[in-house]
Design an enzyme around this catalytic site. Structure first.
Site, PDB file in Angstrom:
ATOM      1  N   SER A  17      44.997  40.582  41.492  1.00 39.27           N
ATOM      2  CA  SER A  17      43.969  41.343  40.460  1.00 39.27           C
ATOM      3  C   SER A  17      44.918  41.948  39.407  1.00 39.27           C
ATOM      4  O   SER A  17      46.173  42.354  39.750  1.00 39.27           O
ATOM      5  CB  SER A  17      43.205  42.342  41.268  1.00 39.27           C
ATOM      6  OG  SER A  17      43.715  43.450  41.790  1.00 39.27           O
ATOM      7  N   ASP A  18      44.394  42.273  38.194  1.00 39.40           N
ATOM      8  CA  ASP A  18      44.905  43.085  37.621  1.00 39.40           C
ATOM      9  C   ASP A  18      44.619  44.680  38.288  1.00 39.40           C
ATOM     10  O   ASP A  18      43.979  44.643  38.992  1.00 39.40           O
ATOM     11  CB  ASP A  18      44.461  42.997  36.062  1.00 39.40           C
ATOM     12  CG  ASP A  18      45.410  43.557  34.891  1.00 39.40           C
ATOM     13  OD1 ASP A  18      46.190  44.187  35.305  1.00 39.40           O
ATOM     14  OD2 ASP A  18      44.975  43.050  33.882  1.00 39.40           O
ATOM     15  N   TRP A  19      45.580  45.537  37.482  1.00 39.34           N
ATOM     16  CA  TRP A  19      45.744  46.793  38.192  1.00 39.34           C
ATOM     17  C   TRP A  19      44.214  47.625  37.862  1.00 39.34           C
ATOM     18  O   TRP A  19      44.144  47.987  36.650  1.00 39.34           O
ATOM     19  CB  TRP A  19      46.800  47.493  37.876  1.00 39.34           C
ATOM     20  CG  TRP A  19      47.926  47.228  38.561  1.00 39.34           C
ATOM     21  CD1 TRP A  19      48.825  48.434  39.122  1.00 39.34           C
ATOM     22  CD2 TRP A  19      48.776  46.059  38.864  1.00 39.34           C
ATOM     23  NE1 TRP A  19      49.958  47.658  39.724  1.00 39.34           N
ATOM     24  CE2 TRP A  19      49.748  46.370  39.659  1.00 39.34           C
ATOM     25  CE3 TRP A  19      48.411  44.640  38.557  1.00 39.34           C
ATOM     26  CZ2 TRP A  19      50.588  45.424  40.156  1.00 39.34           C
ATOM     27  CZ3 TRP A  19      49.210  43.713  39.147  1.00 39.34           C
ATOM     28  CH2 TRP A  19      50.166  44.084  40.143  1.00 39.34           C
ATOM     29  N   GLY A  20      43.410  47.683  38.990  1.00 33.90           N
ATOM     30  CA  GLY A  20      42.044  48.374  38.646  1.00 33.90           C
ATOM     31  C   GLY A  20      40.932  47.420  38.314  1.00 33.90           C
ATOM     32  O   GLY A  20      40.079  47.907  37.735  1.00 33.90           O
TER      33      GLY A  20
END
Length: 693
Positions: free
Chosen positions: A236-239
């Site tokens: 995932s992208d961060w968040g």
């Protein structure tokens, strides 16, 4: 081992793990690291940004930098600069430098390259991406990834998919038809994940058709796993994860975020609790862990046969210089103002904040702790040495000049939708300061025979979490350039940036204009070499330079920077596909780039062998300088439909020639069929030959 052997071995190891151990492997346990399982010899997975070099070290649970002297690295040109070189070999070399430095720093996954399409010139992360064209993007991204993974480091191609704006990037919902999605926005991902064999892929922040990309059934289950057969790791992208059930049952493998409450991530304790309650099957976690273990085996993380890597080597710096040299684009050169003569130049006035500015330490997750960076001003002084007087005048000032602290911007990067449209912060004091700087520059310009202006954008505009409101040059540069040209008509205009800028206010008055994307630690040296003729420019634009952003289809047909929903109504008509089809005149077209020499196209013909179609051409250097020409092949359909562009890039080759030299080249025409027209030229609007299959 083959894929099946990796899978069998990884599945057997997964069966030995407890639920708690498996959960620790599928989410961040530090800001850039997962948990390992020491009792079974499974190491943590260590990741790092980014696309322009391995990022500096942060504390495990704080966005504060460690601050030691051991994490300075080679500062690479941005992906847009690499794309402007139109050179597959250099793409492989740049990937190899990044991979070796990541391995030298002890990283397992490097979060690069970014391959999203440049749909609009206003997107703040455009400098991280290659092009508006999917063919050019995939032709460079595939060797880039192969170069990275040569060093037992996984590339993480990003952001999957349709991630083309920063404003409200966490929540904006992209509406796009299937044809446009598969023609423009997915081909580069398909090629890099299959042909390039990128071992990991990063999901995007945005939604696509109502689903967040990092937990999307369509993107991750149906398309990526079933249709494309991808067995690598999805990060995932961060968040970018928002729901435990959706994330667990999608094909996402690792959840990362910017917060420090690692056990509270959606795929951490909340997932473990749902499995223990029987709400989610433990089998979905087993699949994720198996893929992670397969990745570790491919990277030789557990067998003791892993490559070591190095960073900050002289060889790396030489590669950076080569890429920077080929990335610089000569946009305009009337009356042969360039190149300047080293021997005849005795007094030079250099004007502009970008002449003396370093760019490596900005730009969000692409920020770099560079071993060094040569500014344009330093590059010019280094080249001319003591035989010429080089005087600098700033000319203009920035409006974001304020002290920074050691707290990284990512601390609050999930607030307010994750991004915004930037705005100028003009004050009376700033206006007065700019008037004074402008007055000083104009006074000096009249006294010098050679004047070079170096301006453009910086990472206040080209930055993660930020979109530009328009294409105008910031800081009243248009006014300054126009007034300087009135005093010094042969002034050389140099612009640096990650996306096109408006030039309407002064372009008709300028005789020589040079464009440079952020070109890495040797960018200033390369620019000086081009200006003074040590290097013949060979860069070509990897995107359309519009006269104004409303000439871009994302703005005049589709929607851009919508906060809740954005509709890609322009369909496949992105970049030059729109401008060429509907005859909208750009400032400088896709593929444009001049040289100090001239090239002649001769004896072009279509050749068909083994079921493939090629165009064969003789390219001659008829000028006085050695140089390189990028020969571009465009395919035009015989009967143009309403939803088809008039032409699309389907091949290119870069040929290096000495004065008077001729070489015969062959370019494969991809996706062509009988009746298609093949167009060969120096740019999308400088077609030198046409032939029908």
């Amino acid at each position: 081992m083959n894929k099946n052997q990796y899978k069998e071995k990884a599945a057997a190891l997964t069966a030995k793990l407890t639920l708690e151990e498996k959960i620790g492997m599928i989410h961040g346990a530090q800001l850039f690291q997962t948990k390992g399982v020491e009792r079974l010899g499974i190491p943590p997975l260590k990741m790092s940004d980014g696309p322009m070099g391995v990022r500096q070290e942060f504390y495990p649970a704080s966005w504060k930098t460690v601050g030691n002297s051991d994490d300075f690295v080679t500062y690479l040109p941005c992906n847009s600069a690499l794309a402007a070189a139109w050179n597959r070999r250099l793409a492989y070399d740049m990937g190899s430098v990044l991979g070796e430095e990541a391995r030298g720093r002890g990283k397992d996954v490097i979060l690069a390259p970014g391959i999203n399409i440049k749909r609009s010139p206003l997107c703040g992360r455009n400098f991280e991406y290659f092009s508006e064209d999917p063919y050019l993007t995939k032709e460079l991204a595939v060797p880039f990834v192969q170069g990275v993974q040569l060093w037992d480091v996984a590339a993480c191609v990003k952001h999957f998919a349709a991630n083309n704006q920063e404003t409200e990037r966490l929540w904006v919902d992209v509406e796009i038809d299937e044809t446009a999605l598969r023609t423009i926005y997915l081909p580069a991902f398909y090629e890099v994940l299959t042909k390039g064999d990128s071992l990991t892929v990063m999901g995007a922040y945005n939604k696509l058709r109502g689903e967040h990309c990092c937990q999307s059934d369509y993107l991750l289950n149906q398309l990526l796993r079933r249709e494309w057969g991808y067995d690598g790791v999805v990060i995932s992208d961060w968040g970018a994860v928002h729901d435990t059930y959706l994330a667990a049952n999608s094909q996402l493998d690792i959840e990362m975020s910017v917060t420090y409450d690692f056990d509270s991530y959606f795929m951490a304790d909340p997932l473990r609790e749902k499995i223990e309650k029987g709400e989610i099957s433990e089998a979905v976690v087993d699949e994720k862990v198996t893929r992670i273990l397969m990745l570790m085996m491919r990277l030789h993380m557990m067998d003791g046969q892993r490559k070591t890597g190095e960073y900050n080597t002289p060889e790396h710096r030489q590669k950076v210089l080569e890429i920077a040299r080929e990335s610089i684009v000569l946009l305009k050169n009337e009356h042969h103002c360039l190149p300047l003569s080293v021997e005849k130049t005795k007094r030079v006035l250099v004007i502009g904040d970008n002449a003396d500015m370093l760019h490596s330490n900005g730009s969000g997750s692409a920020e770099i702790k560079a071993l060094y960076e040569i500014s344009p001003l330093m590059g010019i002084k280094m080249l001319l040495g003591g035989n010429a007087q080089v005087v600098y005048a700033r000319g203009y000032c920035r409006d974001e000049e304020e002290a920074s602290d050691d707290v990284n911007w990512q601390e609050t990067s999930l607030e307010n939708g994750g991004g915004r449209v930037g705005s100028a912060q003009e004050t009376a004091a700033l206006a007065q300061k700019r008037r004074e700087l402008r007055r000083e520059a104009l006074s000096l310009a009249a006294q010098y025979e050679t004047v070079i202006f170096i301006g453009g954008l910086n990472h206040a505009q080209d930055c993660e979490g930020n979109d530009r409101p328009d294409m105008k040059l910031p800081y009243e540069q248009d006014l300054l350039i126009k007034e300087l040209l009135a005093v010094k008509p042969d002034m050389i205009v140099v612009l640096t940036g990650g996306s096109p800028v408006e030039m309407n206010a002064w372009i008709s008055d300028a005789r020589a204009v040079v464009w440079s994307y952020y070109a890495g630690m040797e960018g200033g040296r390369a620019l000086a070499e081009v200006l003074f003729g040590k290097i013949n420019p060979s860069g070509k634009l990897p995107e359309t330079f519009y006269k104004t952003h409303t000439d871009c289809s994302a703005h005049c047909i589709g929607e851009f920077s919508g906060e809740e929903r954005v509709s890609y109504k322009e369909g496949v008509f992105v970049g030059y596909r729109y401008n060429d089809t509907f005859r909208v005149e750009p400032q400088f077209c896709f593929g444009h780039g001049l040289s100090y020499t001239e090239f002649c196209y001769e004896k072009c013909r279509i050749v068909q062998e083994d079921g493939k179609t090629f165009v064969q051409c003789c390219i001659a250097n008829t000028g006085r300088y050695e140089g390189a020409e990028t020969v571009q092949l465009y395919l035009a359909p015989p009967n143009l439909g309403k939803k088809e562009p008039v032409q699309e890039l389907k091949g290119f080759d870069k040929v290096f020639l000495l004065p008077g030299q001729t070489k015969t080249i062959r370019i494969l025409a991809e996706d062509c069929r009988e009746g298609d027209m093949l167009r060969v030229g120096s740019s999308s609007r400088d077609i030198r030959w046409m032939g029908k299959i």
